[in-house]
Write a protein that holds these residues in place. Sequence first.
Motif, PDB file in Angstrom:
ATOM      1  N   ARG A   1       0.835  -1.204   0.000  1.00 13.28           N
ATOM      2  CA  ARG A   1       0.000   0.000   0.000  1.00 13.28           C
ATOM      3  C   ARG A   1       0.868   1.251   0.000  1.00 13.28           C
ATOM      4  NH1 ARG A   1      -2.400   3.433   3.972  1.00 13.28           N
ATOM      5  NH2 ARG A   1      -4.355   4.315   3.218  1.00 13.28           N
ATOM      6  N   LYS A   2       1.899   1.240   0.819  1.00 18.94           N
ATOM      7  CA  LYS A   2       2.807   2.387   0.897  1.00 18.94           C
ATOM      8  C   LYS A   2       3.486   2.618  -0.451  1.00 18.94           C
ATOM      9  CE  LYS A   2       6.728   4.190   3.499  1.00 18.94           C
ATOM     10  NZ  LYS A   2       7.724   3.909   4.531  1.00 18.94           N
ATOM     11  N   GLU A   3       3.963   1.543  -1.089  1.00 21.23           N
ATOM     12  CA  GLU A   3       4.611   1.653  -2.398  1.00 21.23           C
ATOM     13  C   GLU A   3       3.639   2.185  -3.446  1.00 21.23           C
ATOM     14  OE1 GLU A   3       6.046  -2.303  -3.035  1.00 21.23           O
ATOM     15  OE2 GLU A   3       7.716  -2.066  -1.607  1.00 21.23           O
ATOM     16  N   ARG A   4       2.384   1.700  -3.416  1.00 23.18           N
ATOM     17  CA  ARG A   4       1.377   2.159  -4.362  1.00 23.18           C
ATOM     18  C   ARG A   4       1.089   3.637  -4.172  1.00 23.18           C
ATOM     19  NH1 ARG A   4      -3.788   2.832  -3.519  1.00 23.18           N
ATOM     20  NH2 ARG A   4      -3.826   1.448  -1.731  1.00 23.18           N
ATOM     21  N   LEU A   5       0.966   4.069  -2.921  1.00 23.04           N
ATOM     22  CA  LEU A   5       0.705   5.481  -2.642  1.00 23.04           C
ATOM     23  C   LEU A   5       1.873   6.353  -3.089  1.00 23.04           C
ATOM     24  CD1 LEU A   5      -1.004   5.222   0.868  1.00 23.04           C
ATOM     25  CD2 LEU A   5      -2.096   5.781  -1.319  1.00 23.04           C
ATOM     26  N   GLU A   6       3.092   5.873  -2.902  1.00 28.09           N
ATOM     27  CA  GLU A   6       4.272   6.626  -3.348  1.00 28.09           C
ATOM     28  C   GLU A   6       4.301   6.745  -4.866  1.00 28.09           C
ATOM     29  OE1 GLU A   6       7.683   4.739  -1.586  1.00 28.09           O
ATOM     30  OE2 GLU A   6       7.194   5.490   0.416  1.00 28.09           O
ATOM     31  N   ARG A   7       3.966   5.645  -5.581  1.00 30.71           N
ATOM     32  CA  ARG A   7       3.917   5.688  -7.054  1.00 30.71           C
ATOM     33  C   ARG A   7       2.857   6.669  -7.524  1.00 30.71           C
ATOM     34  NH1 ARG A   7       4.310   0.068  -6.579  1.00 30.71           N
ATOM     35  NH2 ARG A   7       2.077  -0.143  -6.977  1.00 30.71           N
ATOM     36  N   GLU A   8       1.680   6.634  -6.879  1.00 33.44           N
ATOM     37  CA  GLU A   8       0.605   7.554  -7.259  1.00 33.44           C
ATOM     38  C   GLU A   8       1.022   8.994  -7.016  1.00 33.44           C
ATOM     39  OE1 GLU A   8      -2.825   6.268  -5.064  1.00 33.44           O
ATOM     40  OE2 GLU A   8      -3.096   4.464  -6.303  1.00 33.44           O
ATOM     41  N   LYS A   9       1.712   9.237  -5.928  1.00 31.75           N
ATOM     42  CA  LYS A   9       2.171  10.590  -5.606  1.00 31.75           C
ATOM     43  C   LYS A   9       3.190  11.064  -6.655  1.00 31.75           C
ATOM     44  CE  LYS A   9       4.096  13.271  -1.794  1.00 31.75           C
ATOM     45  NZ  LYS A   9       4.634  13.216  -0.423  1.00 31.75           N
ATOM     46  N   GLN A  10       4.101  10.181  -7.065  1.00 32.89           N
ATOM     47  CA  GLN A  10       5.096  10.524  -8.093  1.00 32.89           C
ATOM     48  C   GLN A  10       4.418  10.811  -9.420  1.00 32.89           C
ATOM     49  OE1 GLN A  10       7.841   7.237  -8.088  1.00 32.89           O
ATOM     50  NE2 GLN A  10       8.910   7.945  -6.243  1.00 32.89           N
ATOM     51  N   GLU A  11       3.425  10.007  -9.777  1.00 33.35           N
ATOM     52  CA  GLU A  11       2.698  10.218 -11.033  1.00 33.35           C
ATOM     53  C   GLU A  11       1.976  11.559 -11.001  1.00 33.35           C
ATOM     54  OE1 GLU A  11       0.176   6.846 -11.659  1.00 33.35           O
ATOM     55  OE2 GLU A  11       1.871   5.468 -11.828  1.00 33.35           O
ATOM     56  N   GLN A  12       1.392  11.920  -9.869  1.00 31.29           N
ATOM     57  CA  GLN A  12       0.700  13.195  -9.753  1.00 31.29           C
ATOM     58  C   GLN A  12       1.667  14.362  -9.883  1.00 31.29           C
ATOM     59  OE1 GLN A  12      -1.467  13.080  -6.070  1.00 31.29           O
ATOM     60  NE2 GLN A  12      -3.153  11.882  -6.907  1.00 31.29           N
ATOM     61  N   SER A  13       2.855  14.220  -9.274  1.00 27.47           N
ATOM     62  CA  SER A  13       3.838  15.312  -9.339  1.00 27.47           C
ATOM     63  C   SER A  13       4.396  15.450 -10.749  1.00 27.47           C
ATOM     64  CB  SER A  13       4.965  15.096  -8.344  1.00 27.47           C
ATOM     65  OG  SER A  13       5.723  13.943  -8.656  1.00 27.47           O
ATOM     66  N   LYS A  14       4.477  14.354 -11.527  1.00 22.66           N
ATOM     67  CA  LYS A  14       4.939  14.415 -12.919  1.00 22.66           C
ATOM     68  C   LYS A  14       3.924  15.141 -13.783  1.00 22.66           C
ATOM     69  CE  LYS A  14       7.710  10.197 -12.904  1.00 22.66           C
ATOM     70  NZ  LYS A  14       7.827   8.818 -13.438  1.00 22.66           N
ATOM     71  N   ARG A  15       2.628  14.928 -13.483  1.00 22.17           N
ATOM     72  CA  ARG A  15       1.567  15.571 -14.253  1.00 22.17           C
ATOM     73  C   ARG A  15       1.444  17.050 -13.966  1.00 22.17           C
ATOM     74  NH1 ARG A  15      -2.958  11.599 -12.575  1.00 22.17           N
ATOM     75  NH2 ARG A  15      -1.665   9.766 -12.661  1.00 22.17           N
ATOM     76  N   ALA A  16       1.883  17.455 -12.799  1.00 17.60           N
ATOM     77  CA  ALA A  16       1.715  18.849 -12.374  1.00 17.60           C
ATOM     78  C   ALA A  16       2.759  19.776 -12.955  1.00 17.60           C
ATOM     79  CB  ALA A  16       1.787  18.936 -10.861  1.00 17.60           C
TER      80      ALA A  16
END
Length: 108
Positions: free
Chosen positions: A93-108
């Motif tokens: 779960r922690k790894e998934r949340l970190e990946r999602e956070k990285q993807e969001q920061s790339k889109r921003a």
Amino acid sequence: MAQVAMTVRLDSRQKSRFDALCEQFGMSANAAINVFINAVVRTRTIPFAIEAEPEDPVAKRALEAFLAADRSDRPELTLDEINAEISAARRERKERLEREKQEQSKRA
């Protein structure tokens, strides 16, 4: 052993019914209460099931399905195995949340 008195409040109709049943059993209400208390102390449990039906119909069906499920083919897990599974799930779960956070920061 020293004796003590105990007061219990209950509905008068229930008390009458209880007294009548105790009389049929050949004991007083006091004796019946003592039998109950001794059983609780001896077994460290309430000597009958105390259950409430779920009020939510979905929860009720889920509980029924859970209780009806055949688990005989599943091995029992040790506490260490259960804790390892919980740790793995938390790590995933922690790894998934970190990946999602990285993807969001790339889109921003």
